[in-house]
Enzyme design. Structure first.
Site, mmCIF file in Angstrom:
data_model
loop_
_atom_site.group_PDB
_atom_site.id
_atom_site.type_symbol
_atom_site.label_atom_id
_atom_site.label_comp_id
_atom_site.label_asym_id
_atom_site.label_seq_id
_atom_site.Cartn_x
_atom_site.Cartn_y
_atom_site.Cartn_z
ATOM 1 C CD GLU A 36 -27.227 6.065 33.498
ATOM 2 O OE1 GLU A 36 -26.752 7.240 33.848
ATOM 3 O OE2 GLU A 36 -27.790 6.045 32.453
ATOM 4 C CB CYS A 91 -36.701 1.627 34.379
ATOM 5 S SG CYS A 91 -35.884 1.082 33.049
ATOM 6 C CB CYS A 99 -27.017 -4.159 25.487
ATOM 7 S SG CYS A 99 -28.241 -5.197 25.036
ATOM 8 C CB CYS A 112 -31.362 -1.762 19.442
ATOM 9 S SG CYS A 112 -32.147 -3.375 20.033
ATOM 10 C CB CYS A 168 -30.517 1.260 22.431
ATOM 11 S SG CYS A 168 -29.922 0.939 24.035
ATOM 12 C CB CYS A 196 -37.435 4.723 26.384
ATOM 13 S SG CYS A 196 -37.543 3.236 25.883
#
Ligand code: SF4
Length: 289
Positions: free
Chosen positions: A33, A52, A59, A63, A66, A281
């Site tokens: 995305e 962005c 990933c 975290c 996230c 975010c």
């Protein structure tokens, strides 16, 4: 009503306010995305936007706040797949004037491909669909990549560091990368990094009752003392699977901001646009292939 054809590989275009999120399907069926974020100059009658982009499918940094982390890690993006997101945004009719590597993935964990994508963007002929001069790379503090970037001394790439905690105990509980690369090592790496005038952007996701106390703001200011870093405060954007986390109230956010300012630190609260379409975010995620 006839639907406007989307550029090849582009799907799931979603809009909220001025924010546009789209998914790009890659040749193996994986998707990433990207988000077009309008910037303030729009009020002056010009469209200024930031794009962005993602650098990995998933990933591996883990975290806790996230959504990308919840996917796990599938693979690194190739340089051309990173650049293709810029081309796709322009084919959708947007004219982003800068790229932020803050989408899915840790860019510096895919260092060679990410650096190659920067070279492709910078060296593209002016006026071409992918020419881009201004960029910001955000890292969670993955030091092997940060040290490789430091060695390049790139002037056109602004550094952002996703800090999110004032000390190792809190940071390690939120960001597993901190167990391997703790804050003292991160600070040393930043001291050795060729920052222009000591400037970088410090990103700080505010989590109610975890890292948002005034004493945390004081501790954060002390960590940042050697730098001219401005702090971007980001009230937590909720994600599925982390319902135990919540953002602070507006008053708590302002108290944190004021404490930082009283300690002589510039601090801004980032507007939380795009939450409804999961474009804010920490909210980007796609299905795994
Ligand atoms: S915040 Fe960034 S580094 Fe951390 S898991 Fe999400 S994408 Fe990875």
């Amino acid at each position: 009503m006839a639907r406007t054809a989307l550029p090849p590989g582009v799907g799931r275009v979603r809009r909220e306010g001025g924010i546009v999120k789209f998914a790009l399907r890659l040749s193996d069926g994986a998707e990433v995305e990207s988000v077009v974020v309008p910037m303030r100059q729009r009020a002056l009658g010009r469209e200024r936007a930031s794009l962005c982009v993602s650098t990995q499918v998933g990933c591996r940094m883990g975290c806790v706040f996230c959504a990308t982390a919840r996917m796990g890690f599938a693979r690194d993006l190739e340089p051309e797949e990173i650049v293709a997101q810029v081309e796709a945004a322009r084919l959708l009719g947007h004219r982003p004037t800068n790229v932020t590597f803050m989408g899915m993935g840790e860019p510096l964990d895919n260092f060679e491909n990410w650096a190659a994508s920067v070279r492709l963007l910078i060296n593209a002929p002016a006026g071409s669909a992918v020419a881009m001069n201004r960029m910001t790379v955000s890292t969670c503090g993955f030091l092997p990549g940060l040290n490789s970037l430091a060695a390049l001394s790139w002037k056109r790439v602004t550094l952002a560091v996703s800090l999110n905690a004032p000390n190792d105990a809190i940071r390690s509980s939120l960001m597993p990368v901190n167990r391997k690369h703790p804050m003292a090592a991160l600070r040393q790496a930043l001291l050795e990094y060729p920052l222009r005038r000591g400037v970088f952007m410090a990103e700080y996701v505010l989590l109610r009752g975890i890292n948002d106390r005034p004493e945390h703001a004081d501790e954060l200011a002390a960590f940042l003392a050697p730098f001219r870093a401005a702090v971007n405060l980001i009230p937590y954007n909720g994600i599925r699977g982390a319902e135990d986390l919540e953002p602070p109230t507006r008053a708590e956010t302002e108290r944190f901001q004021e404490t930082l300012r009283a300690a002589g630190r510039k601090a801004a609260v980032r507007e939380t646009k795009g939450r409804r379409i999961a474009a804010a975010c920490g909210q980007l995620a796609t299905r795994m292939v």
